[in-house]
Design an enzyme around this catalytic site. Structure first.
Site, PDB file in Angstrom:
ATOM      1  N   SER A   1       0.734  -1.226   0.181  1.00 20.35           N
ATOM      2  CA  SER A   1       0.137  -0.033   0.107  1.00 20.35           C
ATOM      3  C   SER A   1       1.045   1.208  -0.016  1.00 20.35           C
ATOM      4  O   SER A   1       0.479   2.241  -0.684  1.00 20.35           O
ATOM      5  CB  SER A   1      -0.932   0.044   1.118  1.00 20.35           C
ATOM      6  OG  SER A   1      -1.407   1.347   1.310  1.00 20.35           O
ATOM      7  N   SER A   2       1.917   1.366   0.756  1.00 20.35           N
ATOM      8  CA  SER A   2       2.791   2.679   1.010  1.00 20.35           C
ATOM      9  C   SER A   2       3.482   2.730  -0.450  1.00 20.35           C
ATOM     10  O   SER A   2       3.607   4.071  -0.521  1.00 20.35           O
ATOM     11  CB  SER A   2       3.946   2.526   2.108  1.00 20.35           C
ATOM     12  OG  SER A   2       3.048   1.911   3.239  1.00 20.35           O
TER      13      SER A   2
ATOM     14  N   ARG B   1       0.818   4.027  -2.937  1.00 19.15           N
ATOM     15  CA  ARG B   1       0.440   5.345  -2.527  1.00 19.15           C
ATOM     16  C   ARG B   1       1.250   6.606  -3.220  1.00 19.15           C
ATOM     17  O   ARG B   1       0.947   7.582  -3.301  1.00 19.15           O
ATOM     18  CB  ARG B   1       0.189   5.881  -1.286  1.00 19.15           C
ATOM     19  CG  ARG B   1      -1.174   5.058  -0.426  1.00 19.15           C
ATOM     20  CD  ARG B   1      -0.912   5.258   0.917  1.00 19.15           C
ATOM     21  NE  ARG B   1      -1.769   3.878   1.626  1.00 19.15           N
ATOM     22  CZ  ARG B   1      -2.513   3.986   2.539  1.00 19.15           C
ATOM     23  NH1 ARG B   1      -2.769   5.024   3.028  1.00 19.15           N
ATOM     24  NH2 ARG B   1      -3.024   2.750   2.907  1.00 19.15           N
TER      25      ARG B   1
ATOM     26  N   ASP C   1       3.670 -20.082 -10.195  1.00 17.57           N
ATOM     27  CA  ASP C   1       3.172 -21.528 -10.479  1.00 17.57           C
ATOM     28  C   ASP C   1       3.492 -22.364  -9.092  1.00 17.57           C
ATOM     29  O   ASP C   1       4.774 -22.104  -8.913  1.00 17.57           O
ATOM     30  CB  ASP C   1       3.189 -21.814 -11.705  1.00 17.57           C
ATOM     31  CG  ASP C   1       2.664 -21.130 -12.624  1.00 17.57           C
ATOM     32  OD1 ASP C   1       1.701 -21.285 -13.252  1.00 17.57           O
ATOM     33  OD2 ASP C   1       3.621 -20.247 -13.291  1.00 17.57           O
TER      34      ASP C   1
ATOM     35  N   GLU D   1       7.300  -6.075 -12.510  1.00 15.74           N
ATOM     36  CA  GLU D   1       7.138  -5.091 -13.642  1.00 15.74           C
ATOM     37  C   GLU D   1       6.514  -3.668 -12.842  1.00 15.74           C
ATOM     38  O   GLU D   1       5.790  -3.657 -12.506  1.00 15.74           O
ATOM     39  CB  GLU D   1       5.911  -5.460 -14.710  1.00 15.74           C
ATOM     40  CG  GLU D   1       6.404  -6.753 -15.355  1.00 15.74           C
ATOM     41  CD  GLU D   1       5.771  -8.180 -14.551  1.00 15.74           C
ATOM     42  OE1 GLU D   1       5.131  -7.950 -13.931  1.00 15.74           O
ATOM     43  OE2 GLU D   1       6.485  -9.223 -15.003  1.00 15.74           O
TER      44      GLU D   1
ATOM     45  N   TYR E   1       5.469 -26.258 -12.255  1.00 17.48           N
ATOM     46  CA  TYR E   1       5.972 -25.261 -13.253  1.00 17.48           C
ATOM     47  C   TYR E   1       7.559 -25.803 -13.577  1.00 17.48           C
ATOM     48  O   TYR E   1       8.248 -26.242 -13.058  1.00 17.48           O
ATOM     49  CB  TYR E   1       6.213 -23.917 -12.790  1.00 17.48           C
ATOM     50  CG  TYR E   1       6.444 -22.997 -13.829  1.00 17.48           C
ATOM     51  CD1 TYR E   1       5.656 -22.532 -14.626  1.00 17.48           C
ATOM     52  CD2 TYR E   1       7.861 -22.573 -13.768  1.00 17.48           C
ATOM     53  CE1 TYR E   1       6.001 -21.554 -15.584  1.00 17.48           C
ATOM     54  CE2 TYR E   1       8.118 -21.376 -14.788  1.00 17.48           C
ATOM     55  CZ  TYR E   1       7.402 -21.057 -15.611  1.00 17.48           C
ATOM     56  OH  TYR E   1       7.555 -20.205 -16.571  1.00 17.48           O
TER      57      TYR E   1
ATOM     58  N   LYS F   1       9.421 -21.331 -19.130  1.00 21.84           N
ATOM     59  CA  LYS F   1      10.669 -20.619 -19.505  1.00 21.84           C
ATOM     60  C   LYS F   1      11.218 -19.751 -18.627  1.00 21.84           C
ATOM     61  O   LYS F   1      12.094 -19.204 -18.848  1.00 21.84           O
ATOM     62  CB  LYS F   1      10.115 -20.141 -20.906  1.00 21.84           C
ATOM     63  CG  LYS F   1       8.952 -19.098 -20.942  1.00 21.84           C
ATOM     64  CD  LYS F   1       8.647 -18.678 -22.292  1.00 21.84           C
ATOM     65  CE  LYS F   1       7.208 -17.707 -22.170  1.00 21.84           C
ATOM     66  NZ  LYS F   1       6.062 -18.449 -21.912  1.00 21.84           N
TER      67      LYS F   1
ATOM     68  N   GLN G   1      14.769 -18.648 -13.056  1.00 24.65           N
ATOM     69  CA  GLN G   1      15.489 -17.557 -13.305  1.00 24.65           C
ATOM     70  C   GLN G   1      16.298 -16.591 -12.394  1.00 24.65           C
ATOM     71  O   GLN G   1      15.762 -16.774 -11.117  1.00 24.65           O
ATOM     72  CB  GLN G   1      14.341 -16.409 -13.933  1.00 24.65           C
ATOM     73  CG  GLN G   1      13.206 -15.920 -12.882  1.00 24.65           C
ATOM     74  CD  GLN G   1      12.050 -15.350 -13.542  1.00 24.65           C
ATOM     75  OE1 GLN G   1      12.039 -15.055 -14.675  1.00 24.65           O
ATOM     76  NE2 GLN G   1      11.370 -14.791 -12.639  1.00 24.65           N
TER      77      GLN G   1
HETATM   78  N1  LIG Z   1       5.344 -10.725 -11.409  1.00 27.25           N
HETATM   79  C1  LIG Z   1       5.874 -11.931 -11.523  1.00 27.25           C
HETATM   80  C2  LIG Z   1       4.972 -13.046 -11.663  1.00 27.25           C
HETATM   81  C3  LIG Z   1       5.457 -14.285 -12.074  1.00 27.25           C
HETATM   82  N2  LIG Z   1       6.924 -14.800 -12.254  1.00 27.25           N
HETATM   83  C4  LIG Z   1       7.286 -15.907 -12.343  1.00 27.25           C
HETATM   84  C5  LIG Z   1       6.697 -17.047 -11.442  1.00 27.25           C
HETATM   85  C6  LIG Z   1       5.821 -17.901 -12.599  1.00 27.25           C
HETATM   86  O1  LIG Z   1       5.684 -19.154 -12.054  1.00 27.25           O
HETATM   87  C7  LIG Z   1       6.406 -17.714 -14.030  1.00 27.25           C
HETATM   88  C8  LIG Z   1       5.652 -17.777 -15.062  1.00 27.25           C
HETATM   89  O2  LIG Z   1       4.519 -16.980 -14.881  1.00 27.25           O
HETATM   90  P1  LIG Z   1       3.246 -17.234 -16.099  1.00 27.25           P
HETATM   91  O3  LIG Z   1       3.005 -18.618 -16.042  1.00 27.25           O
HETATM   92  O4  LIG Z   1       2.236 -16.157 -16.047  1.00 27.25           O
HETATM   93  O5  LIG Z   1       4.076 -16.586 -17.446  1.00 27.25           O
HETATM   94  P2  LIG Z   1       3.996 -17.109 -18.833  1.00 27.25           P
HETATM   95  O6  LIG Z   1       2.462 -17.674 -19.183  1.00 27.25           O
HETATM   96  O7  LIG Z   1       4.241 -15.957 -19.885  1.00 27.25           O
HETATM   97  O8  LIG Z   1       4.967 -18.095 -19.044  1.00 27.25           O
HETATM   98  P3  LIG Z   1       5.050 -19.825 -19.235  1.00 27.25           P
HETATM   99  O9  LIG Z   1       4.649 -20.105 -20.594  1.00 27.25           O
HETATM  100  O10 LIG Z   1       6.564 -20.144 -18.986  1.00 27.25           O
HETATM  101  O11 LIG Z   1       4.133 -20.181 -18.157  1.00 27.25           O
HETATM  102  O12 LIG Z   1       7.159 -16.444 -13.897  1.00 27.25           O
HETATM  103  C9  LIG Z   1       7.591 -13.673 -12.042  1.00 27.25           C
HETATM  104  O13 LIG Z   1       8.794 -13.745 -12.254  1.00 27.25           O
HETATM  105  N3  LIG Z   1       7.003 -12.462 -11.767  1.00 27.25           N
END
Ligand SMILES: Nc1ccn([C@H]2C[C@H](O)[C@@H](COP(=O)(O)OP(=O)(O)OP(=O)(O)O)O2)c(=O)n1
Length: 179
Positions: free
Chosen positions: A97-98, A101, A113, A123, A156, A159, A163
């Site tokens: 929240s902070s 805001r 997943d 993002e 999961y 791809k 990471q």
């Molecule tokens: N804000 C976020 C949300 C998720 N993830 C990571 C964790 C998820 O398990 C992975 C894959 O997310 P999605 O399944 O929503 O992504 P896509 O459908 O685009 O990829 P994929 O085809 O690999 O499932 O990314 C991330 O790093 N940042």
């Protein structure tokens, strides 16, 4: 069912769930606060000025202990923590929240997943008319864990598995039939 602080601590102790590194202060009643890492990705200017789902996206990567996000701009960041979920727990990346805001939006496109292991790419969008400065190590978002009614048979393996640091979109690797 959303996991409580007590269950989160228990699953971590049993090594079923991992959030590392983690301090006790990060554990909230129904979530765990995650901190901002020091690695960022900025979208590069494209030659024809447009991004597509078919081409690999290019980013400018940089490391910094402090970052300034200009007004109305977008930046990929990472959590400091690496997480690992069991096959019967999913998680939602939520803003704080902070932070919201201040006009900083943490887009929660997609959730984490069951079976995912890695750092979380964030993002960030500055919706404010002023630049926003952020320091690595500050609590930036929270992770809410939810127990599933049963284990998935498709943990999961996508791809983004494994990471580290901020990772750009790999959507060009999709092979959707209608893509
Ligand atoms: N804000 C976020 C949300 C998720 N993830 C990571 C964790 C998820 O398990 C992975 C894959 O997310 P999605 O399944 O929503 O992504 P896509 O459908 O685009 O990829 P994929 O085809 O690999 O499932 O990314 C991330 O790093 N940042």
């Amino acid at each position: 069912m959303i996991l409580s602080d007590q269950t989160i601590r228990q699953l971590i102790l049993q090594k079923e769930l991992a959030v590392e590194p983690l301090t006790e202060e990060q554990i909230q009643p129904a979530s765990v606060d995650l901190r901002l890492g020091a690695h960022f990705l900025k979208t590069k200017e494209f030659v024809n000025g447009i991004m597509t789902l078919e081409e690999e996206m290019t980013y400018e990567a940089f490391e910094s202990e402090a970052v300034v996000i200009p007004p109305q701009s977008f930046l990929l960041a990472t959590t400091l923590e690496t997480i690992r979920l069991p096959d019967d727990v999913t998680a939602f990346v939520e803003g704080r929240s902070s932070i919201g805001r201040m006009g900083l939006f943490i887009q929660n496109a997609g959730w984490v997943d069951p079976g995912f292991e890695g750092q979380i790419t964030l993002e960030l969008f500055n919706a404010n008319r002023l630049p926003i400065k952020l320091s690595a190590g500050r609590r930036i978002c929270q992770l809410v864990f939810a127990k599933m009614d049963r284990k998935t048979e498709n943990a999961y393996r996508g791809k983004y598995q494994g990471q580290r640091n901020a990772v750009g979109s790999r959507i060009h690797l999709d092979n959707d039939l209608n893509g």
